[in-house]
Design an enzyme around this catalytic site. Structure first.
Site, PDB file in Angstrom:
ATOM      1  N   LYS A  16      27.201  22.716  -2.186  1.00  0.00           N
ATOM      2  CA  LYS A  16      27.091  24.137  -1.831  1.00  0.00           C
ATOM      3  C   LYS A  16      26.069  24.325  -0.701  1.00  0.00           C
ATOM      4  CE  LYS A  16      28.849  27.219  -3.643  1.00  0.00           C
ATOM      5  NZ  LYS A  16      30.184  27.872  -3.405  1.00  0.00           N
TER       6      LYS A  16
ATOM      7  N   THR B  99      25.014  29.868  -4.138  1.00  0.00           N
ATOM      8  CA  THR B  99      24.334  29.835  -5.430  1.00  0.00           C
ATOM      9  C   THR B  99      22.834  29.587  -5.281  1.00  0.00           C
ATOM     10  OG1 THR B  99      24.121  28.483  -7.436  1.00  0.00           O
ATOM     11  CG2 THR B  99      25.091  27.412  -5.549  1.00  0.00           C
ATOM     12  N   ASP B 100      22.085  30.022  -6.290  1.00  0.00           N
ATOM     13  CA  ASP B 100      20.639  29.743  -6.296  1.00  0.00           C
ATOM     14  C   ASP B 100      20.349  28.249  -6.424  1.00  0.00           C
ATOM     15  OD1 ASP B 100      21.367  29.439  -8.979  1.00  0.00           O
ATOM     16  OD2 ASP B 100      19.909  30.862  -9.767  1.00  0.00           O
ATOM     17  N   GLU B 101      21.347  27.482  -6.887  1.00  0.00           N
ATOM     18  CA  GLU B 101      21.091  26.049  -7.125  1.00  0.00           C
ATOM     19  C   GLU B 101      20.791  25.293  -5.837  1.00  0.00           C
ATOM     20  OE1 GLU B 101      23.310  23.992 -10.002  1.00  0.00           O
ATOM     21  OE2 GLU B 101      23.670  25.769 -11.214  1.00  0.00           O
TER      22      GLU B 101
ATOM     23  N   TYR C 162      26.882  18.981  -7.136  1.00  0.00           N
ATOM     24  CA  TYR C 162      27.426  20.330  -6.955  1.00  0.00           C
ATOM     25  C   TYR C 162      26.532  21.150  -6.019  1.00  0.00           C
ATOM     26  CZ  TYR C 162      27.858  25.337  -7.896  1.00  0.00           C
ATOM     27  OH  TYR C 162      27.942  26.699  -7.747  1.00  0.00           O
ATOM     28  N   ALA C 163      25.237  21.197  -6.346  1.00  0.00           N
ATOM     29  CA  ALA C 163      24.315  22.018  -5.558  1.00  0.00           C
ATOM     30  C   ALA C 163      24.233  21.507  -4.121  1.00  0.00           C
ATOM     31  CB  ALA C 163      22.936  22.014  -6.225  1.00  0.00           C
TER      32      ALA C 163
ATOM     33  N   ASN D 170      22.889  32.667 -12.292  1.00  0.00           N
ATOM     34  CA  ASN D 170      23.956  32.360 -13.258  1.00  0.00           C
ATOM     35  C   ASN D 170      24.715  33.617 -13.677  1.00  0.00           C
ATOM     36  OD1 ASN D 170      22.195  29.977 -13.409  1.00  0.00           O
ATOM     37  ND2 ASN D 170      23.505  29.414 -15.121  1.00  0.00           N
TER      38      ASN D 170
ATOM     39  N   LEU E   7      44.788  26.634  -8.072  1.00  0.00           N
ATOM     40  CA  LEU E   7      44.978  26.518  -9.522  1.00  0.00           C
ATOM     41  C   LEU E   7      44.588  25.134 -10.032  1.00  0.00           C
ATOM     42  CD1 LEU E   7      48.279  28.560  -9.997  1.00  0.00           C
ATOM     43  CD2 LEU E   7      45.922  29.314 -10.286  1.00  0.00           C
TER      44      LEU E   7
ATOM     45  N   GLY F 270      39.825  32.183 -10.425  1.00  0.00           N
ATOM     46  CA  GLY F 270      38.711  31.725 -11.256  1.00  0.00           C
ATOM     47  C   GLY F 270      37.925  32.896 -11.834  1.00  0.00           C
ATOM     48  N   PHE F 271      36.784  32.583 -12.387  1.00  0.00           N
ATOM     49  CA  PHE F 271      35.979  33.580 -13.112  1.00  0.00           C
ATOM     50  C   PHE F 271      35.479  34.707 -12.198  1.00  0.00           C
ATOM     51  CE2 PHE F 271      31.279  34.029 -14.389  1.00  0.00           C
ATOM     52  CZ  PHE F 271      31.497  35.164 -15.157  1.00  0.00           C
TER      53      PHE F 271
ATOM     54  N   PRO G 282      26.161  22.030 -28.209  1.00  0.00           N
ATOM     55  CA  PRO G 282      25.195  21.097 -27.608  1.00  0.00           C
ATOM     56  C   PRO G 282      24.173  21.780 -26.710  1.00  0.00           C
ATOM     57  CG  PRO G 282      27.272  21.052 -26.385  1.00  0.00           C
ATOM     58  CD  PRO G 282      27.449  22.067 -27.488  1.00  0.00           C
TER      59      PRO G 282
END
Ligand code: NAD
Ligand code: TDX
Length: 356
Positions: free
Chosen positions: A162, A133-135, A158-159, A187, A46, A10-11, A213
């Site tokens: 996590k 994550t900060d979320e 999602y948050a 982010n 994947l 992933g990223f 958007p």
């Protein structure tokens, strides 16, 4: 040292593999070298977000190995962790909007997948690094910063998934003495980010003159950090983070979505009238901002990439790597797996590429 990098296709995971095996030009210019004594095994299932092109340059590298498999599968996990000293867990469903329509896959991977990894890490006495994550802290008003002691108050599935994983990591440390550390970062942006997230969506959309958007009033604020700075922080925490500790990661670069998108359009050279205000994301957190004093004072970490420079470099990367994102948008990147790995990757075929 042998590190298992889950979600390494992933990223951020792939940026971390680059950091270990071949630092980016930005990091190389700042004097960072590859970790010659470190080998890497990537465990990645994947999903639509995993892309082997992100790791292409390491095919055949003597310190690199790729294992296709899920963190939910104890056998795959056990195989990948053979001989490892550390596991760095990036594997996750990571997109907030998707979690609003499919919370189940987020709970499955982000919570139960983490639990499978934790069980194996305990039995093998590994060091465990959870990339969070900060979320997990929820939303801030106009003032203030989240510290590591702020309460967990997630807004999206999602948050919440996590946050649940973070709690499990903490519990395994207390119950079984697991040598675990957690980072919570804001982010990320940079090369190879899947073009469903705001920055790559706007850059690639603008390059193609598509409508862009912007949710709600566009005044939500995010705390942006270049992915290379995040990876450097993770490496510092892997090496020197104290057992059971949480480390916030932030470059203190807050920007409203509106300001950020204006800047991106200027960098791409396209007009603001591509932007369409659309209805808001349900439960949309207003502002994230982190205090990262612990990471700076205890581990001496400092960000190296200023936001304006990083955004300009990122726009250039997407401009010069059209093939990478156009293959994603068309779904052709899934065929690439087939060409490289054939039968072994049959499961990756036909998955929704999610954009385009
Ligand atoms: P991404 O969506 O780009 O990559 C996720 C990777 O995990 C993909 O390669 C995917 O194939 C793999 N994966 C998903 N489910 C898997 C499973 N069950 N088993 C094995 N592999 C699986 O995500 P990203 O943006 O690189 O984020 C990586 C991590 O960093 C995530 O844990 C995310 O929560 C966290 N994080 C991200 C950001 C951000 O801004 N992107 C910020 C803070 C923290
Ligand atoms: O099309 C869009 N329009 C828009 O206005 C998208 C995709 C997003 N947005 C807004 C929503 C957010 O306020 O832009 C901001 C950033 O959105 P995302 O890129 O989806 O990121 P965010 O929801 O903030 O979450 C990201 O940062 C924390 C990552 O996706 C998470 O994995 C990470 O944990």
């Amino acid at each position: 040292m042998k590190i298992c990098v889950t979600g390494g296709a992933g990223f951020i995971g792939s940026a971390f593999v680059h950091r270990l095996l071949e630092p980016s030009s930005t990091l190389a210019a700042a004097g960072e070298k590859s970790e010659e004594d470190t080998s890497v095994v990537v465990l990645d299932d994947l999903t639509y977000a995993g892309n082997l092109e992100n790791l292409e340059r390491f095919k055949g590298h003597k310190r690199f190995e790729f294992v296709k498999g899920s963190i939910n599968d104890p056998e795959a996990v056990s195989g990948a962790l053979d001989g490892c000293d550390v596991v760095v867990n990036f594997a996750a469903e990571s997109h907030v909007d998707r979690s609003l329509t499919d919370a189940g896959s987020f709970v499955k991977t982000n919570v139960d997948g983490t639990r499978v990894l934790l069980d194996e890490a305990v039995s093998r006495k590994l060091r465990f690094m959870q990339v969070s994550t900060d979320e997990v802290y929820g939303s801030l008003g106009e003032e203030g910063l989240f510290t590591e002691d702020s309460p967990l108050d997630p807004s999206s599935p999602y948050a919440a998934s996590k946050a649940a994983a973070d709690l499990l990591v903490g519990a395994y440390t207390k119950s079984y003495g697991l040598d675990a550390v957690i980072t919570r970062c804001g982010n990320n942006y940079g090369p190879r980010q899947f073009p469903e997230k705001l920055i790559p969506l706007f850059i690639t959309g603008a390059l193609e003159d598509r409508e862009l958007p912007l949710y709600g009033d566009g005044l939500n604020v995010r705390d942006w950090i270049h992915v290379d700075d995040h990876c450097e922080a993770i490496l510092a925490v892997v090496r020197e983070g104290k057992q059971g500790r949480v480390y916030n990661v932030s470059a203190s670069s807050e920007r409203s979505n509106l300001e950020l998108c204006r800047q991106l359009l200027e960098l791409v050279g396209k007009p603001w009238d591509l932007v369409r205000y659309v209805s808001d994301r349900p439960g949309h957190d207003r502002r994230y901002a982190l205090a990262a004093g612990r990471l700076r004072s205890e581990l001496g970490w400092q960000p190296k990439v200023a936001l304006d420079d990083g955004l300009a470099q990122t726009v250039e990367w997407y401009r010069s790597n059209r093939g990478w994102w156009q293959r994603i948008k068309s779904g052709d990147y899934l065929e690439y797996y087939e060409k490289l790995y054939g039968e072994r990757l049959r499961g990756a075929e036909g998955k929704d590429p999610g954009v385009g």
